[in-house]
Design an enzyme around this catalytic site. Structure first.
Site, PDB file in Angstrom:
ATOM      1  N   THR A 288     -13.942   4.343   6.777  1.00  0.00           N
ATOM      2  CA  THR A 288     -14.502   3.733   5.567  1.00  0.00           C
ATOM      3  C   THR A 288     -14.338   2.227   5.661  1.00  0.00           C
ATOM      4  O   THR A 288     -13.735   1.702   6.606  1.00  0.00           O
ATOM      5  CB  THR A 288     -13.771   4.232   4.299  1.00  0.00           C
ATOM      6  OG1 THR A 288     -12.456   3.676   4.265  1.00  0.00           O
ATOM      7  CG2 THR A 288     -13.692   5.749   4.268  1.00  0.00           C
TER       8      THR A 288
ATOM      9  N   TYR B 281       0.828  -1.200   0.000  1.00  0.00           N
ATOM     10  CA  TYR B 281       0.000   0.000   0.000  1.00  0.00           C
ATOM     11  C   TYR B 281       0.868   1.257   0.000  1.00  0.00           C
ATOM     12  O   TYR B 281       0.646   2.186  -0.791  1.00  0.00           O
ATOM     13  CB  TYR B 281      -0.918  -0.016   1.220  1.00  0.00           C
ATOM     14  CG  TYR B 281      -1.860   1.156   1.328  1.00  0.00           C
ATOM     15  CD1 TYR B 281      -3.018   1.213   0.552  1.00  0.00           C
ATOM     16  CD2 TYR B 281      -1.607   2.196   2.219  1.00  0.00           C
ATOM     17  CE1 TYR B 281      -3.893   2.279   0.660  1.00  0.00           C
ATOM     18  CE2 TYR B 281      -2.475   3.270   2.328  1.00  0.00           C
ATOM     19  CZ  TYR B 281      -3.620   3.306   1.548  1.00  0.00           C
ATOM     20  OH  TYR B 281      -4.487   4.384   1.651  1.00  0.00           O
TER      21      TYR B 281
END
Length: 279
Positions: free
Chosen positions: A197, A162
């Site tokens: 989220t 990531y």
């Protein structure tokens, strides 16, 4: 008052494309742009969710919207989707490269396929969409908005793929900004901190399966709506870099100028709890 009236009209009837627009920051930004009068093209994986979102936009915000099922990692699928957007609306004024995935696993325990998938979505997805939309954006002197991260300038443990994808985005879009300087197209990199989220809930682990662990314990967590509003305001001002308020300024400073101190003091805290491998 005049500034507010002007600001409210900036995106009226503009065509805004949002990838990963069915959930999280993407969905919040879709709703915010619809409130501003924009016409929306939403790219995501699940056509049923897309249909539900576009119906909501039509019913509650009187917004003209198109939902297209598309994996941004697939260059051909992206090319076809962007072509459909241009055919439907006549062009693109704003491209929001929001689609992304993450993982929680040590480098040693992360299979190559996970690195490839994270890069395919986070980096190549943004690249595919931008390449396809760029001619129209240049013609209309539009905007490219790229969702990066706190990890774009501050390393986080157990997210090597990531982190790498977000660093790659900065390299790509900082270069693109210089190459199209004078064209009228603005490129804005957005660096949120931790945001509430489903991204963290749906993180991959080292073998590519979804994590069974709860989200990592982190510091201040922003709402998707607050992040979307900040992005909207940044787009109004055609900002180049937007670092949101819940990004720890000490982490940025220490990571750049005092890396050893950062590793000792802040890195464990902002990285959260250590995940167990292959769960």
């Amino acid at each position: 008052m005049y500034r507010k009236v002007f600001a409210s009209k900036v995106f009226e009837r503009k065509v805004v494309v949002v990838t990963g627009g069915c959930a999280g920051i993407g969905r919040a930004l879709v709703l915010r742009m619809a409130q501003a009068g924009a016409r929306l093209a939403v790219l995501d994986l699940d056509q049923h969710e897309l249909d539900s979102l576009t119906q909501h936009l039509a019913d509650h915000l009187n917004c003209e919207a198109l939902g297209l099922g598309c994996d941004v990692a697939d260059a051909e699928a992206v090319s076809k989707a962007i072509a459909r957007v241009i055919e439907r609306f006549g062009g693109i004024d704003v491209l929001v490269n929001n689609a992304g995935i993450t993982h929680r696993s040590t480098f040693a325990d992360t299979e190559l396929a996970v690195f490839q998938r994270v890069m395919a979505v986070n980096y190549f997805g943004a690249l595919h969409c931008t390449r396809a939309a760029l001619p129209s954006l240049l013609q209309r002197q539009g905007q490219i908005i790229v969702l990066s991260s706190l990890s774009g300038f501050t390393p986080l443990l157990y997210r090597s793929a990531y982190n790498a994808s977000k660093h790659a985005l900065h390299g790509l879009f900082d270069t693109l900004r210089y190459e199209i300087k004078g064209s009228g197209v603005n490129v804005m990199l957005v660096c949120p901190g931790f945001t509430a989220t489903d991204l963290r809930k749906n993180a991959l682990v080292g073998d590519g399966s979804l994590t069974r662990q709860p989200p990592l314990a982190v510091g201040k967590v922003a709402s998707a709506q607050d992040v979307a509003e900040a992005i909207y305001q940044g787009a109004l001002r055609r900002r180049r870099l937007l670092v949101l308020s819940n990004v720890d300024w000490r982490a940025r400073l220490l990571a750049r100028f005092f890396p050893r101190l950062f590793e000792r003091v802040l890195l464990p805290r902002i990285s959260g709890l250590k995940p167990q491998s292959r769960r």
